[in-house]
Design an enzyme around this catalytic site. Structure first.
Site, PDB file in Angstrom:
ATOM      1  N   GLN A   1      36.975  19.880  -9.723  1.00  0.00           N
ATOM      2  CA  GLN A   1      37.649  19.932 -11.061  1.00  0.00           C
ATOM      3  C   GLN A   1      36.332  20.696 -12.075  1.00  0.00           C
ATOM      4  O   GLN A   1      36.523  21.516 -12.671  1.00  0.00           O
ATOM      5  CB  GLN A   1      37.920  18.679 -11.605  1.00  0.00           C
ATOM      6  CG  GLN A   1      38.401  18.579 -12.993  1.00  0.00           C
ATOM      7  CD  GLN A   1      39.580  19.141 -13.044  1.00  0.00           C
ATOM      8  OE1 GLN A   1      40.562  18.830 -12.486  1.00  0.00           O
ATOM      9  NE2 GLN A   1      39.882  20.043 -14.146  1.00  0.00           N
TER      10      GLN A   1
ATOM     11  N   CYS B   1      41.586  17.780 -17.797  1.00  0.00           N
ATOM     12  CA  CYS B   1      41.948  18.141 -16.209  1.00  0.00           C
ATOM     13  C   CYS B   1      43.366  17.861 -15.812  1.00  0.00           C
ATOM     14  O   CYS B   1      43.740  18.388 -14.811  1.00  0.00           O
ATOM     15  CB  CYS B   1      40.977  17.203 -15.512  1.00  0.00           C
ATOM     16  SG  CYS B   1      41.440  15.340 -15.828  1.00  0.00           S
TER      17      CYS B   1
ATOM     18  N   ARG C   1      41.402  26.020 -11.115  1.00  0.00           N
ATOM     19  CA  ARG C   1      41.259  25.255  -9.849  1.00  0.00           C
ATOM     20  C   ARG C   1      41.528  25.884  -8.812  1.00  0.00           C
ATOM     21  O   ARG C   1      40.782  25.980  -7.559  1.00  0.00           O
ATOM     22  CB  ARG C   1      42.438  24.068  -9.786  1.00  0.00           C
ATOM     23  CG  ARG C   1      42.070  23.032 -10.925  1.00  0.00           C
ATOM     24  CD  ARG C   1      40.763  22.249 -11.065  1.00  0.00           C
ATOM     25  NE  ARG C   1      40.722  21.655  -9.716  1.00  0.00           N
ATOM     26  CZ  ARG C   1      41.153  20.427  -9.371  1.00  0.00           C
ATOM     27  NH1 ARG C   1      42.181  19.828  -9.955  1.00  0.00           N
ATOM     28  NH2 ARG C   1      41.037  19.957  -7.990  1.00  0.00           N
TER      29      ARG C   1
HETATM   30  N1  NVA Z   1      40.286  10.430 -13.764  1.00  0.00           N
HETATM   31  C1  NVA Z   1      41.753  10.538 -13.375  1.00  0.00           C
HETATM   32  C2  NVA Z   1      41.590  12.086 -13.025  1.00  0.00           C
HETATM   33  C3  NVA Z   1      43.113  12.502 -12.587  1.00  0.00           C
HETATM   34  C4  NVA Z   1      42.710  14.295 -12.047  1.00  0.00           C
HETATM   35  C5  NVA Z   1      41.853   9.849 -12.126  1.00  0.00           C
HETATM   36  O1  NVA Z   1      40.886   9.594 -11.559  1.00  0.00           O
HETATM   37  O2  NVA Z   1      43.042   9.436 -12.134  1.00  0.00           O
HETATM   38  N1   CP Z   2      43.362  17.440 -12.318  1.00  0.00           N
HETATM   39  C1   CP Z   2      43.542  17.071 -11.100  1.00  0.00           C
HETATM   40  O1   CP Z   2      43.069  16.848 -10.026  1.00  0.00           O
HETATM   41  O2   CP Z   2      45.035  17.072 -11.108  1.00  0.00           O
HETATM   42  P1   CP Z   2      45.850  16.321  -9.685  1.00  0.00           P
HETATM   43  O3   CP Z   2      45.732  15.058  -9.703  1.00  0.00           O
HETATM   44  O4   CP Z   2      47.237  16.825  -9.902  1.00  0.00           O
HETATM   45  O5   CP Z   2      45.481  16.989  -8.486  1.00  0.00           O
END
Ligand code: NVA
Ligand code: CP
Length: 342
Positions: free
Chosen positions: A151, A293, A321
Site C-alpha cells: 500500500q 487506502c 496498487r
Molecule cells: N487498516 C486496515 C487497512 C485495510 C486495507 C485494516 O487492516 O483493516
Molecule cells: N487497501 C487495501 O489493501 O484494500 P483491500 O483490503 O481491498 O485489499
C-alpha cells in the site's frame, strides 16, 4: 535490420541499479527496502504504468494466501501477474489445508516446490515471518496487523505523480523531499508502512491520533532512524488541526481494522473529532491531496465531501496498487531486473 536500443538514461540506469539486489528477496516490511530500492521500484512502476517499459516473467506463478478479506490487493496482484505474463493461484485457507491447521513450516516448504512467490495477508507479523523463514521463494506482505508495505509503495507513487512530474511525463523523486504527509487516525498497519516508506523517501510524516492510539513504538523508532538518514522527520501529535497544518497530503484509514470489529463502537467514540473533512483540508497546503487506502467509511474517518472532492486522489491511489505491485513482482522475479551475469 532492427535499430540498436538507445543506451539507458541516467535515471533508468539509477533505477536498474536500485533493482539489482531485489531478485529472490522477501518484502515483509517497508523497512526491508533501502531508499535506493524504494526509489527504483517507484520509477519502474511509473515506467510500467506509462508503457515505457514492459517486462515478461515467462509463466511464473504467484500464490495468494489471504486470511482476511481483500478487493484491491487480491485483484491488483492478480492483474499485475497477468500483465507480466504470469498467473496467480488462490490458496484461500478455507479451501486448502492451511485452514485446517497444517503447520506453516510444512505449507511453506511444499508451496515453494509449486509456485514462484507467495503474497500473504494475515494477522500476526510473526506468522508472515514464519512463512518467509521456511519458504525458499519470495514472500510478500499483502497486509498484516503490523504493516501494509505494498500500500505504501502505491501511496508514495501517487504523491510523486502529484508533486514530482517531469516535463516528459516521468517522475522526479527528489521532489518528495521536504513534503509533509499527514495521517489522521489509528496508528495502525497502514500508518506504520507510511512512516517507514516516507522516511526512506525523505517525506516528513506526521501522525495525528487520539491518546492511546499511537503507532507502535518500535516502528516509530525505526522510522525516525531512517528519517534521520534522509533528512526527514516523523512526528506524532494529538490534535487534528495541528496534524494537517500546511501538509501536502492528508491521509486516513478506518478506525477499526480487520480483526478489531468488536472495538468498533468504542473506537468511534474515541476518534470523535478526527474525521478528515473539508474544514481540515482548508488548514493544509493549498495543493494538498486527499488519500485513503480504502475501503472507507464515509461520515466516520472521512467525509463524503473529502473523498469525492477535487483534492481527492483515492482512485488514482487504488489504481497505483496495480503498477507498484507489478514493479515489485518484476523486481523479485524477473531476470530482466537482476544484475548482469559476471
Ligand atoms: N487498516 C486496515 C487497512 C485495510 C486495507 C485494516 O487492516 O483493516
Ligand atoms: N487497501 C487495501 O489493501 O484494500 P483491500 O483490503 O481491498 O485489499
Amino acid at each position: 535490420m532492427a535499430s540498436q536500443p538507445s543506451p539507458p538514461s541516467g535515471v533508468a540506469e539509477a533505477a536498474r541499479q536500485g533493482l539489482e539486489g531485489l531478485r529472490g528477496r522477501d518484502l515483509l516490511s517497508s523497512a526491508d527496502l533501502s531508499a535506493a530500492e524504494t526509489r527504483a521500484l517507484l520509477l519502474l512502476a511509473a515506467d510500467l504504468k506509462s508503457g515505457r517499459r514492459q517486462i515478461h516473467l515467462g509463466g511464473k506463478t504467484l500464490g495468494l494466501i489471504f486470511s482476511k478479506s481483500s478487493t484491491r490487493t487480491r485483484v491488483s496482484f492478480t492483474v499485475a501477474m497477468t500483465r507480466l505474463g504470469g498467473q496467480t493461484l488462490d490458496l484461500n485457507p478455507q479451501v486448502t489445508q492451511v485452514g485446517r491447521g497444517e503447520p506453516v513450516a510444512d505449507t511453506a516448504r511444499v508451496l515453494s516446490r509449486y509456485v514462484d512467490a507467495l503474497a500473504i495477508r494475515t494477522f500476526a507479523q510473526s506468522e508472515l515471518e514464519e512463512y518467509a523463514h521456511w519458504a525458499s521463494i519470495p514472500v510478500i506482505n499483502a497486509l498484516t496487523d503490523l504493516e501494509h508495505p505494498c500500500q505504501a509503495l502505491a501511496d508514495y507513487l501517487t504523491l510523486a505523480e502529484c508533486f514530482g512530474r517531469t516535463g516528459d511525463g516521468g517522475l522526479q523523486l527528489d521532489a518528495l523531499k521536504g513534503l509533509t504527509l499527514s495521517y489522521l487516525g489509528d496508528g495502525n498497519n497502514v500508518a506504520h508502512s507510511l512512516m517507514l516508506c516516507g522516511a526512506l523517501l525523505g517525506v516528513n510524516v506526521r501522525i495525528g491520533c487520539p491518546l492511546g492510539f499511537e503507532p507502535d513504538a518500535g516502528v516509530l523508532e525505526r522510522s525516525r532512524q531512517l528519517a534521520a538518514a534522509s533528512g526527514a522527520t516523523v512526528e506524532v501529535v494529538h490534535e487534528p488541526v495541528a496534524t494537517v497544518h500546511g501538509a501536502h497530503a492528508l491521509y486516513t484509514d478506518v478506525w477499526a481494522s480487520m480483526g478489531q470489529e468488536d472495538e468498533k463502537a468504542e473506537r468511534e467514540r474515541a476518534f470523535s473529532g478526527w474525521c478528515l473533512d473539508e474544514a481540515l483540508i482548508a488548514e493544509a497546503d493549498s495543493r494538498a491531496i486527499v488519500l485513503h487506502c480504502l475501503p472507507a467509511y464515509r461520515g466516520l474517518e472521512i467525509s463524503a465531501g473529502a473523498i469525492e472532492g477535487s483534492s481527492s486522489r483515492v482512485f488514482d491511489q487504488a489504481e497505483n496498487r496495480l503498477h507498484a505491485q507489478q514493479a515489485l513482482l518484476a523486481a523479485l522475479l524477473s531476470p530482466e531486473c537482476a544484475p548482469p551475469t559476471p
